[in-house]
Design a protein around this motif. Structure first.
Motif, PDB file in Angstrom:
ATOM      1  N   UNK A  80      35.828  46.326  28.068  1.00  0.00           N
ATOM      2  CA  UNK A  80      35.670  45.266  27.073  1.00  0.00           C
ATOM      3  C   UNK A  80      36.479  44.025  27.397  1.00  0.00           C
ATOM      4  N   UNK A  81      36.750  43.822  28.681  1.00  0.00           N
ATOM      5  CA  UNK A  81      37.451  42.611  29.114  1.00  0.00           C
ATOM      6  C   UNK A  81      36.424  41.598  29.609  1.00  0.00           C
ATOM      7  N   UNK A  82      36.440  40.392  29.021  1.00  0.00           N
ATOM      8  CA  UNK A  82      35.576  39.302  29.490  1.00  0.00           C
ATOM      9  C   UNK A  82      36.467  38.242  30.123  1.00  0.00           C
ATOM     10  N   UNK A  83      35.991  37.642  31.203  1.00  0.00           N
ATOM     11  CA  UNK A  83      36.814  36.642  31.890  1.00  0.00           C
ATOM     12  C   UNK A  83      36.417  35.233  31.457  1.00  0.00           C
ATOM     13  N   UNK A  84      37.403  34.392  31.101  1.00  0.00           N
ATOM     14  CA  UNK A  84      37.100  33.028  30.682  1.00  0.00           C
ATOM     15  C   UNK A  84      36.743  32.138  31.877  1.00  0.00           C
ATOM     16  N   UNK A  85      36.163  30.972  31.575  1.00  0.00           N
ATOM     17  CA  UNK A  85      35.695  30.042  32.606  1.00  0.00           C
ATOM     18  C   UNK A  85      36.801  29.649  33.578  1.00  0.00           C
TER      19      UNK A  85
ATOM     20  N   UNK B 112      45.083  40.905  24.704  1.00  0.00           N
ATOM     21  CA  UNK B 112      45.107  39.434  24.759  1.00  0.00           C
ATOM     22  C   UNK B 112      43.760  38.873  24.305  1.00  0.00           C
ATOM     23  N   UNK B 113      43.810  38.010  23.293  1.00  0.00           N
ATOM     24  CA  UNK B 113      42.573  37.489  22.728  1.00  0.00           C
ATOM     25  C   UNK B 113      41.695  36.782  23.740  1.00  0.00           C
ATOM     26  N   UNK B 114      42.322  36.059  24.670  1.00  0.00           N
ATOM     27  CA  UNK B 114      41.548  35.279  25.653  1.00  0.00           C
ATOM     28  C   UNK B 114      40.643  36.165  26.517  1.00  0.00           C
ATOM     29  N   UNK B 115      40.974  37.456  26.627  1.00  0.00           N
ATOM     30  CA  UNK B 115      40.173  38.358  27.460  1.00  0.00           C
ATOM     31  C   UNK B 115      39.283  39.301  26.645  1.00  0.00           C
ATOM     32  N   UNK B 116      39.257  39.121  25.327  1.00  0.00           N
ATOM     33  CA  UNK B 116      38.449  40.023  24.504  1.00  0.00           C
ATOM     34  C   UNK B 116      36.974  39.671  24.579  1.00  0.00           C
ATOM     35  N   UNK B 117      36.181  40.637  24.994  1.00  0.00           N
ATOM     36  CA  UNK B 117      34.740  40.421  25.060  1.00  0.00           C
ATOM     37  C   UNK B 117      34.162  40.271  23.657  1.00  0.00           C
ATOM     38  N   UNK B 118      33.161  39.393  23.545  1.00  0.00           N
ATOM     39  CA  UNK B 118      32.432  39.264  22.282  1.00  0.00           C
ATOM     40  C   UNK B 118      31.235  40.213  22.264  1.00  0.00           C
ATOM     41  N   UNK B 119      30.817  40.695  23.436  1.00  0.00           N
ATOM     42  CA  UNK B 119      29.571  41.477  23.499  1.00  0.00           C
ATOM     43  C   UNK B 119      29.792  42.984  23.663  1.00  0.00           C
ATOM     44  N   UNK B 120      30.955  43.373  24.175  1.00  0.00           N
ATOM     45  CA  UNK B 120      31.296  44.807  24.230  1.00  0.00           C
ATOM     46  C   UNK B 120      32.728  44.928  23.719  1.00  0.00           C
ATOM     47  N   UNK B 121      32.852  45.470  22.523  1.00  0.00           N
ATOM     48  CA  UNK B 121      34.153  45.484  21.856  1.00  0.00           C
ATOM     49  C   UNK B 121      34.718  46.902  21.921  1.00  0.00           C
ATOM     50  N   UNK B 122      35.850  47.034  22.594  1.00  0.00           N
ATOM     51  CA  UNK B 122      36.452  48.362  22.752  1.00  0.00           C
ATOM     52  C   UNK B 122      37.539  48.556  21.709  1.00  0.00           C
ATOM     53  N   UNK B 123      37.543  49.734  21.142  1.00  0.00           N
ATOM     54  CA  UNK B 123      38.447  50.034  20.039  1.00  0.00           C
ATOM     55  C   UNK B 123      39.280  51.258  20.385  1.00  0.00           C
ATOM     56  N   UNK B 124      40.588  51.134  20.205  1.00  0.00           N
ATOM     57  CA  UNK B 124      41.501  52.252  20.427  1.00  0.00           C
ATOM     58  C   UNK B 124      41.753  52.963  19.110  1.00  0.00           C
TER      59      UNK B 124
END
Ligand SMILES: *Cc1c(COP(=O)(O)O)cnc(C)c1O
Length: 356
Positions: A138-143, A288-300
């Motif tokens: 669930x990590x998305x990389x910013x531009x 870290x919010x900047x790396x949180x994916x909007x399309x696959x959200x992982x929950x602990x």
């Protein structure tokens, strides 16, 4: 029951109707050397260009899966060196594919659930592979990550695995050279089709390798895929039905509007992340919010995972398992166009009522 598994995902709601029409119109038995097939190819690729905002220098080819693009891209675009940003299991498999093909592959690896800080790329890389939305973590990389890579290695080709990010992700296509996805995630379609988008730099590189006598795979080398794509065709008999369905769903997305789809995705992600803050014993896996994916959200939710799953399932919501060994500590929630706002509102309410 609504499934939040990232892949194969829930079907987009229009797919059953498109399937019925396809059968009625005999699409599954169309020959791929017919004008009718060329029209389907054209409709699907034109739609994708518009939906994603692809620049005119980009081309689109169809293959079997995203996994196939891992292999084909390494075979067609790399003589010796590839570099990989590894932020989870899918990026790691791409990296391992390069090693299996006996390339000189190196990687920068992020800690689980984290993105990248400063990236140092060894000089002389031919291909740099980036997984924009890591479905396992669930990590998305910013531009900024893509821009930093381009700045450091302007001569390398940059290829982006955006399988679980598209169509939501807005990519700077001029700052990269190739992007690919498969259709069973964000596009809400049955699995079995990979879409490979690439620019002229990729075509030139592959043709140069070919001229140097390097074997680039056979029917699905980039030059072969490309020469057929220019005629709205494919080298072998493709999954015509899937190409047709993709074109129809892309048409539906265009009518809904990509801006609306992006806004809804952001709304739903915000609803879930907010609910998680208040839910007992659960938190987003990505800190870290900047790396949180909007399309696959992982929950602990290590302490009460089973309880949470039972609670959600009793409300008709079936979360996706954590990936691999995270199965016992995490859940994943796909947030694709197939998942409605109402579903996400219900998910948030259900988390609110999870007893503390
Ligand atoms: C699912 C996935 C793949 C593999 O897709 P296939 O169509 O199964 O080959 C590759 N990369 C990412 C990021 C994925 O989520």
């Amino acid at each position: 029951m609504v499934s939040f598994t990232p892949g194969p995902s829930e079907l987009y709601f229009t797919v059953p109707d498109h399937l019925r029409r396809a059968v009625r119109d005999r699409v599954p038995s169309l020959t791929h050397r017919s004008k009718a097939f060329e029209r389907i190819f054209r409709e699907t690729t034109d739609g994708l260009r518009t939906l994603l905002g692809l620049p005119s220098g980009y081309h689109i080819a169809f293959v079997g899966s995203a996994t196939e693009v891992w292999e084909r891209s390494l075979q067609s675009l790399v003589d010796r060196t590839s570099f990989h940003l590894v932020n989870g299991a899918f990026a790691k498999k791409y990296f391992e594919t390069s090693k299996q093909l006996k390339k000189d592959a190196t990687a920068e690896t992020a800690a689980d659930g984290d993105g990248f800080g400063e990236i140092r790329i060894p000089s002389g890389q031919e291909l740099i592979a980036i997984t924009q939305n890591e479905t396992s973590t669930g990590v998305a990389l910013p531009a900024s990550v893509f821009a930093a890579v381009r700045k450091q290695s302007p001569d390398a080709l940059i290829i982006v695995d955006a399988v679980s990010g598209l169509p939501y992700s807005e990519l700077d296509y001029d700052g990269i050279d190739s992007v690919f996805f498969s259709v069973q995630k964000g596009f809400g379609l049955p699995a079995g089709l990979g879409v490979w988008m690439y620019n002229e730099r990729c075509v030139e590189k592959a043709q140069r390798l070919q001229k140097d006598g390097i074997a680039l795979a056979t029917y699905h080398s980039l030059p072969s895929l490309h020469s057929f794509a220019l005629k709205n065709q494919t080298p072998a008999t493709p999954n015509v039905l899937s190409i047709y369905l993709l074109g129809k769903v892309v048409g539906d997305f265009l009518r809904r509007g990509i801006t609306t789809i992006r806004k809804e995705t952001e709304y739903k992600a915000a609803v879930l992340y907010q609910a998680l803050e208040k839910t007992a014993d659960t938190k987003p896996f990505v800190q870290k919010e900047e790396f949180r994916s909007k399309t696959v959200i992982t929950v602990s939710c290590p302490a009460r995972l089973k309880e949470l799953v039972t609670h959600l399932e009793s409300r008709g919501l079936s979360p996706g398992d954590g990936y691999g060994s995270a199965k016992t500590t995490q859940l994943r929630f796909a947030n694709f166009p197939a998942h409605s706002r109402e579903t996400y509102d219900l998910l948030a309410d259900s988390l609110d009522s999870f007893p503390g």
